[in-house]
Write a protein that holds these residues in place. Structure first.
Motif, short mmCIF file in Angstrom:
data_model
loop_
_atom_site.label_atom_id
_atom_site.label_comp_id
_atom_site.label_asym_id
_atom_site.label_seq_id
_atom_site.Cartn_x
_atom_site.Cartn_y
_atom_site.Cartn_z
N MET A 1 0.85 -1.20 0.00
CA MET A 1 0.00 0.00 0.00
C MET A 1 0.88 1.25 0.00
N MET A 2 0.58 2.16 -0.89
CA MET A 2 1.32 3.42 -0.96
C MET A 2 0.78 4.38 0.08
N LYS A 3 1.68 5.02 0.81
CA LYS A 3 1.27 5.95 1.86
C LYS A 3 1.52 7.39 1.45
N LEU A 4 0.76 8.27 2.08
CA LEU A 4 1.02 9.71 2.00
C LEU A 4 2.12 9.98 3.04
N VAL A 5 3.20 10.64 2.64
CA VAL A 5 4.30 10.87 3.58
C VAL A 5 4.43 12.32 4.01
N ASN A 6 3.85 13.22 3.22
CA ASN A 6 3.93 14.63 3.59
C ASN A 6 2.86 15.39 2.81
N PHE A 7 2.49 16.55 3.32
CA PHE A 7 1.56 17.41 2.59
C PHE A 7 1.84 18.85 2.96
N THR A 8 1.43 19.73 2.08
CA THR A 8 1.47 21.16 2.32
C THR A 8 0.10 21.71 1.97
N HIS A 9 -0.49 22.43 2.89
CA HIS A 9 -1.76 23.10 2.60
C HIS A 9 -1.43 24.43 1.95
N LEU A 10 -1.94 24.67 0.77
CA LEU A 10 -1.65 25.90 0.03
C LEU A 10 -2.66 27.00 0.37
N HIS A 11 -3.93 26.74 0.10
CA HIS A 11 -5.01 27.68 0.38
C HIS A 11 -6.32 26.95 0.12
N ASP A 12 -7.40 27.47 0.66
CA ASP A 12 -8.71 26.85 0.49
C ASP A 12 -8.59 25.34 0.67
N TYR A 13 -8.97 24.57 -0.36
CA TYR A 13 -8.86 23.11 -0.28
C TYR A 13 -7.71 22.58 -1.14
N TRP A 14 -6.79 23.45 -1.51
CA TRP A 14 -5.64 23.07 -2.32
C TRP A 14 -4.50 22.55 -1.45
N PHE A 15 -3.97 21.40 -1.86
CA PHE A 15 -2.86 20.77 -1.15
C PHE A 15 -1.80 20.31 -2.14
N VAL A 16 -0.57 20.22 -1.65
CA VAL A 16 0.49 19.48 -2.35
C VAL A 16 0.67 18.21 -1.53
N LEU A 17 0.53 17.07 -2.19
CA LEU A 17 0.61 15.77 -1.53
C LEU A 17 1.86 15.04 -1.99
N ASP A 18 2.62 14.52 -1.04
CA ASP A 18 3.83 13.75 -1.35
C ASP A 18 3.58 12.29 -0.97
N PHE A 19 3.75 11.40 -1.94
CA PHE A 19 3.52 9.98 -1.73
C PHE A 19 4.85 9.24 -1.61
N GLU A 20 4.82 8.07 -0.97
CA GLU A 20 6.05 7.35 -0.70
C GLU A 20 6.74 6.84 -1.97
N ASN A 21 6.05 6.85 -3.10
CA ASN A 21 6.69 6.44 -4.36
C ASN A 21 7.49 7.60 -4.97
N GLY A 22 7.52 8.75 -4.28
CA GLY A 22 8.27 9.90 -4.75
C GLY A 22 7.45 10.88 -5.57
N GLU A 23 6.21 10.52 -5.89
CA GLU A 23 5.38 11.43 -6.68
C GLU A 23 4.79 12.53 -5.79
N GLN A 24 4.71 13.70 -6.36
CA GLN A 24 4.10 14.85 -5.69
C GLN A 24 2.95 15.33 -6.56
N LYS A 25 1.81 15.55 -5.94
CA LYS A 25 0.61 15.98 -6.65
C LYS A 25 0.07 17.25 -6.02
N ARG A 26 -0.22 18.23 -6.88
CA ARG A 26 -0.89 19.47 -6.44
C ARG A 26 -2.36 19.31 -6.81
N VAL A 27 -3.24 19.37 -5.81
CA VAL A 27 -4.63 19.02 -6.07
C VAL A 27 -5.60 19.85 -5.22
N ASP A 28 -6.74 20.13 -5.83
CA ASP A 28 -7.85 20.79 -5.14
C ASP A 28 -8.76 19.68 -4.61
N LEU A 29 -8.83 19.53 -3.30
CA LEU A 29 -9.62 18.46 -2.67
C LEU A 29 -11.07 18.87 -2.38
#
Length: 80
Positions: A1-29
């Protein structure tokens, strides 16, 4: 199972999500959490160290990393 290892809250519901596979996603949740987590409650966000879930409101709301990753990938494809 891939885990979330870190996140940054940008504003509103926008986050930068860092996953253990090394991928980083900028997303509006907004579509995923807005009906469960208010703007004021965003600051309660944290990662469950065992499961790698993004949690809010003392774990009353949690999102599995698989769900976060899939949602981010889907939104990434829609934005392209």
């Amino acid at each position: 199972m891939m885990k979330l290892v870190n996140f940054t809250h940008l504003h509103d519901y926008w986050f930068v999500l860092d996953f253990e596979n090394g991928e980083q996603k900028r997303v509006d949740l907004t579509g995923l959490i807005a009906s469960h987590v208010s703007q004021e409650e965003i600051k309660t966000a944290h990662i469950d160290s065992e499961w790698g879930c993004l949690e809010f409101n003392n774990a009353m709301v949690d999102i599995e990393p698989k769900t976060l990753y899939g949602y981010a990938k889907q939104n990434e494809a829609e934005a392209a």
